[in-house]
Design a protein around this motif. Structure first.
Motif, mmCIF file in Angstrom:
data_model
loop_
_atom_site.group_PDB
_atom_site.id
_atom_site.type_symbol
_atom_site.label_atom_id
_atom_site.label_comp_id
_atom_site.label_asym_id
_atom_site.label_seq_id
_atom_site.Cartn_x
_atom_site.Cartn_y
_atom_site.Cartn_z
ATOM 1 N N PRO A 35 0.808 -1.224 0.000
ATOM 2 C CA PRO A 35 0.000 0.000 0.000
ATOM 3 C C PRO A 35 0.839 1.270 0.000
ATOM 4 O O PRO A 35 0.456 2.267 -0.632
ATOM 5 C CB PRO A 35 -0.844 -0.115 1.268
ATOM 6 N N ARG A 38 1.733 1.880 -3.524
ATOM 7 C CA ARG A 38 0.568 2.272 -4.311
ATOM 8 C C ARG A 38 0.186 3.725 -4.070
ATOM 9 O O ARG A 38 -0.042 4.497 -5.019
ATOM 10 C CB ARG A 38 -0.607 1.347 -3.964
ATOM 11 N N TYR A 39 0.129 4.131 -2.813
ATOM 12 C CA TYR A 39 -0.214 5.522 -2.518
ATOM 13 C C TYR A 39 0.911 6.465 -2.938
ATOM 14 O O TYR A 39 0.660 7.589 -3.364
ATOM 15 C CB TYR A 39 -0.526 5.684 -1.026
ATOM 16 N N VAL A 105 -0.827 7.584 2.697
ATOM 17 C CA VAL A 105 -2.201 8.017 2.408
ATOM 18 C C VAL A 105 -2.267 9.542 2.386
ATOM 19 O O VAL A 105 -2.926 10.140 1.522
ATOM 20 C CB VAL A 105 -3.173 7.437 3.453
ATOM 21 N N ALA A 108 -0.874 10.929 -0.860
ATOM 22 C CA ALA A 108 -1.737 10.587 -1.986
ATOM 23 C C ALA A 108 -2.952 11.507 -2.059
ATOM 24 O O ALA A 108 -3.365 11.925 -3.146
ATOM 25 C CB ALA A 108 -2.184 9.133 -1.893
ATOM 26 N N TYR A 109 -3.505 11.833 -0.891
ATOM 27 C CA TYR A 109 -4.702 12.681 -0.843
ATOM 28 C C TYR A 109 -4.374 14.162 -0.646
ATOM 29 O O TYR A 109 -5.247 15.017 -0.839
ATOM 30 C CB TYR A 109 -5.628 12.221 0.280
ATOM 31 N N LEU A 200 -10.845 9.169 1.915
ATOM 32 C CA LEU A 200 -9.613 8.881 2.657
ATOM 33 C C LEU A 200 -9.911 7.952 3.838
ATOM 34 O O LEU A 200 -9.197 6.959 4.045
ATOM 35 C CB LEU A 200 -8.985 10.179 3.137
ATOM 36 N N SER A 203 -10.678 4.479 2.594
ATOM 37 C CA SER A 203 -9.473 3.809 2.094
ATOM 38 C C SER A 203 -8.584 3.348 3.238
ATOM 39 O O SER A 203 -8.084 2.211 3.234
ATOM 40 C CB SER A 203 -8.685 4.750 1.173
ATOM 41 N N GLU A 207 -7.425 -0.471 4.493
ATOM 42 C CA GLU A 207 -6.035 -0.900 4.685
ATOM 43 C C GLU A 207 -5.833 -1.501 6.079
ATOM 44 O O GLU A 207 -5.122 -2.507 6.241
ATOM 45 C CB GLU A 207 -5.079 0.277 4.485
#
Length: 230
Positions: A35, A38-39, A105, A108-109, A200, A203, A207
């Motif tokens: 993860p 990915r983020y 995270v 990413a956001y 968020l 998600s 996780e």
């Protein structure tokens, strides 16, 4: 324990959208490599199109900091600081699986994500304007007194767990290897914050279920329903 933002903060920042996750039974003996990658890729894609200073999420925090009398380039919100480092170095330091995941995270956001060891919070936790007599413990173990009027995360025992809103978290309640129960808080102020914070939170909850096999309790708070009880 009750978590909330003060009425004065809602009055001054009515666009605020806080998201909260509560999780029990976490350990450091997990891998979050997939993860995090990915983020990180999602953050890199955004940064390839524009620097973090142009993200609406960051710009909204800069305006809020300016309203509070803070220089936006001197005191950056947590997500901007992470994005800036990620853009320059291509990765973020690995600290603890949960922190690594939440940092990924966050970039990413483009939204700040704070993680607090629940066992280290005395009573209720409120995001409010400081009186100036709260105690804030640095990561090196030093003691500071937040300035009066500064936005802090303060508990019932008048311990500040973060200074300058999302900018500086206390070493006292930081996640460590012995941490099992956490309160995760994310906050946003930009126009699409209601949708983005919900995404968020969803998600991150997914996780936590996948990596730790735990079932987090989640909420997105509003001025009409500002409190989270756990």
């Amino acid at each position: 324990m009750r978590f909330q933002h003060s009425p004065a903060l809602w009055r001054d920042f009515p666009a605020l959208v806080p998201g909260v996750l509560l999780a029990h039974g976490l350990t450091p003996a997990v891998s979050v490599d997939a993860p995090v990658a990915r983020y990180g890729a999602a953050a890199a894609e955004r940064l390839a199109a524009a620097p973090e200073s142009q993200f609406p999420e960051v710009q909204a925090w800069r305006r809020a900091f300016a309203t509070l009398g803070l220089k936006p380039t001197q005191y950056r919100c947590a997500s901007e600081s992470l994005l800036r480092r990620f853009r320059k170095e291509g990765s973020l330091p690995r600290i603890h699986p949960l922190i690594d995941l939440c940092n990924a995270v966050s970039v990413a956001y483009g939204i700040p994500v704070g993680v607090f060891d629940l066992s280290r919070i005395g009573g209720d936790l409120e995001v409010r304007y400081a009186d100036g007599d709260e105690a804030y413990e640095t990561f090196s173990g030093g003691l500071e007194r937040p300035d009066a009027g500064e936005v802090v995360f303060a508990d019932t025992e008048r311990r500040a767990h973060a200074r300058r809103w999302t900018n500086r978290q206390s070493g006292h309640s930081a996640v460590r290897d012995t941490t099992t129960d956490v309160l995760i808080i994310t906050e946003a102020l930009h126009d699409t914050a209601p949708q983005d914070v919900r995404k968020l939170v969803s998600s991150l909850a997914d996780e936590l279920r996948t990596v730790w096999s735990v079932e987090p309790t989640t909420a997105v708070l509003t001025q009409e329903a500002p409190a989270f009880t756990c």
